[in-house]
Write an enzyme that holds these catalytic residues in place. Sequence first.
Site, PDB file in Angstrom:
ATOM      1  N   ALA A  24       7.461  18.278  20.352  1.00 35.61           N
ATOM      2  CA  ALA A  24       7.163  17.424  20.006  1.00 35.61           C
ATOM      3  C   ALA A  24       7.079  16.646  21.675  1.00 35.61           C
ATOM      4  O   ALA A  24       7.549  16.114  22.447  1.00 35.61           O
ATOM      5  CB  ALA A  24       8.926  16.803  19.651  1.00 35.61           C
ATOM      6  N   GLY A  28       3.701  13.649  29.527  1.00 39.73           N
ATOM      7  CA  GLY A  28       4.424  14.447  29.889  1.00 39.73           C
ATOM      8  C   GLY A  28       4.546  15.359  29.986  1.00 39.73           C
ATOM      9  O   GLY A  28       4.267  16.635  31.032  1.00 39.73           O
ATOM     10  N   HIS A  29       4.430  16.645  29.045  1.00 43.74           N
ATOM     11  CA  HIS A  29       3.682  17.899  28.472  1.00 43.74           C
ATOM     12  C   HIS A  29       2.754  18.390  29.312  1.00 43.74           C
ATOM     13  O   HIS A  29       2.643  19.447  29.419  1.00 43.74           O
ATOM     14  CB  HIS A  29       4.677  17.975  27.150  1.00 43.74           C
ATOM     15  N   LYS A 149      11.695  16.166  35.676  1.00 44.94           N
ATOM     16  CA  LYS A 149      12.435  15.242  34.607  1.00 44.94           C
ATOM     17  C   LYS A 149      13.235  15.828  34.556  1.00 44.94           C
ATOM     18  O   LYS A 149      14.427  14.692  33.983  1.00 44.94           O
ATOM     19  CB  LYS A 149      11.486  15.388  33.413  1.00 44.94           C
ATOM     20  N   GLN A 153      17.502  21.680  35.087  1.00 42.81           N
ATOM     21  CA  GLN A 153      17.449  22.643  34.871  1.00 42.81           C
ATOM     22  C   GLN A 153      15.860  23.578  35.741  1.00 42.81           C
ATOM     23  O   GLN A 153      16.504  24.326  35.721  1.00 42.81           O
ATOM     24  CB  GLN A 153      16.232  22.292  33.368  1.00 42.81           C
TER      25      GLN A 153
HETATM   26  P1  AMP Z   1      10.865  19.989  26.299  1.00 39.70           P
HETATM   27  O1  AMP Z   1      10.313  19.987  25.763  1.00 39.70           O
HETATM   28  O2  AMP Z   1      11.587  18.900  26.486  1.00 39.70           O
HETATM   29  O3  AMP Z   1      12.260  20.887  27.186  1.00 39.70           O
HETATM   30  O4  AMP Z   1      10.032  20.191  27.998  1.00 39.70           O
HETATM   31  C1  AMP Z   1       9.442  21.327  28.289  1.00 39.70           C
HETATM   32  C2  AMP Z   1       9.129  21.526  29.536  1.00 39.70           C
HETATM   33  O5  AMP Z   1       8.365  18.917  30.248  1.00 39.70           O
HETATM   34  C3  AMP Z   1      10.442  20.632  31.201  1.00 39.70           C
HETATM   35  O6  AMP Z   1       9.826  21.437  31.741  1.00 39.70           O
HETATM   36  C4  AMP Z   1      10.250  19.642  31.439  1.00 39.70           C
HETATM   37  O7  AMP Z   1      11.288  19.377  32.054  1.00 39.70           O
HETATM   38  C5  AMP Z   1       8.478  18.503  31.479  1.00 39.70           C
HETATM   39  N1  AMP Z   1       8.772  18.017  30.226  1.00 39.70           N
HETATM   40  C6  AMP Z   1       9.588  16.717  29.992  1.00 39.70           C
HETATM   41  N2  AMP Z   1       9.467  15.659  29.790  1.00 39.70           N
HETATM   42  C7  AMP Z   1       8.913  15.155  31.220  1.00 39.70           C
HETATM   43  C8  AMP Z   1       8.071  13.941  31.296  1.00 39.70           C
HETATM   44  N3  AMP Z   1       8.379  12.663  31.157  1.00 39.70           N
HETATM   45  N4  AMP Z   1       6.994  14.529  33.088  1.00 39.70           N
HETATM   46  C9  AMP Z   1       6.898  16.100  33.083  1.00 39.70           C
HETATM   47  N5  AMP Z   1       7.193  16.787  32.619  1.00 39.70           N
HETATM   48  C10 AMP Z   1       8.538  16.555  31.324  1.00 39.70           C
END
Ligand code: AMP
Length: 287
Positions: A24, A28-29, A149, A153
């Site tokens: 998803a 940010g990713h 973010k 974690q």
């Molecule tokens: P997730 O898919 O939500 O597990 O996130 C995967 C990675 O993307 C994790 O290291 C999150 O901290 C990072 N992440 C999620 N949202 C953001 C954002 N808005 N800005 C920067 N990194 C993000």
Amino acid sequence: MRIVEQAESLAPFHRCALVPTMGALHAGHASLIARAASGGRPVVVSLFVNPTQFAQGEDFSKYPRTLDADLEVCQAAGASAIFIPSVQIMYPRGLSAANAEASALQLPRVATQPKLEDARRPTHFAGVCQVVAKLFDMCQPAAAYFGEKDFQQLRVIQEMVRREGPRWKDLVVHACPTIRESDGLAMSSRNRYLQPNQRHNALALSRALTAAQAGARAGMDIAAAQDEMQQVLARHELVVEYAVIRSPDTLLPLDTFQFAWKLGARALIAARLHGVRLIDNADCGQA
Ligand code: AMP
């Protein structure tokens, strides 16, 4: 860009730059992937919605799954390979065994002491450490990229890597800044659960963080700055789980003497808006 489903097929990508995600994907990713690519190593993005980090009643089954769009984001941001393992590949002994294995892990203190995410989601970091350790074992990356973010974690992963010492050789964990919408809302895969008329209230998180930063600049008492955050959140129909200012290292409460800000401080918030759980955080130290 290669699509990899088996751990053995990752061999050519050992010493890569790894970006673990649950898919998803949003900007940010993409920023993590682009930052990883700028280091010159091949970038592997893992897409895996990890069941062991979701508790009963959380959104595992309805977590958004958008594979085609995710592949486009990865390609555009410069990924060399996408690792999309099945639950069977990650947990060959089955989910019950995996949950039992996760609950037996010795977690870093920052995963159990702060009483932030750890208090609200008591089994979450065991699942996170379990899956990230497996991804590190399989990919053997030289570098891994995580977002601020999810600040607790990030600190948990940094401590796990430090504690495991030679297990992942000289793996470097890179912390990447939070990417926000133009109005300040931190990007999140869960923002799509927000109704358009709820968005205005969701902005209270970034506004409360800005209030904490202003409090730090004004040399306000830490307790008073926390009250300011609470007030901003309360005005916007948010059910606050925590809104605190903590040490950026231990995530424990700061001493409240006048110069505490100068030792580093992180404001962290979790709040629910009509059932959607939002988290955000910001640096408010004066170092
Ligand atoms: P997730 O898919 O939500 O597990 O996130 C995967 C990675 O993307 C994790 O290291 C999150 O901290 C990072 N992440 C999620 N949202 C953001 C954002 N808005 N800005 C920067 N990194 C993000």
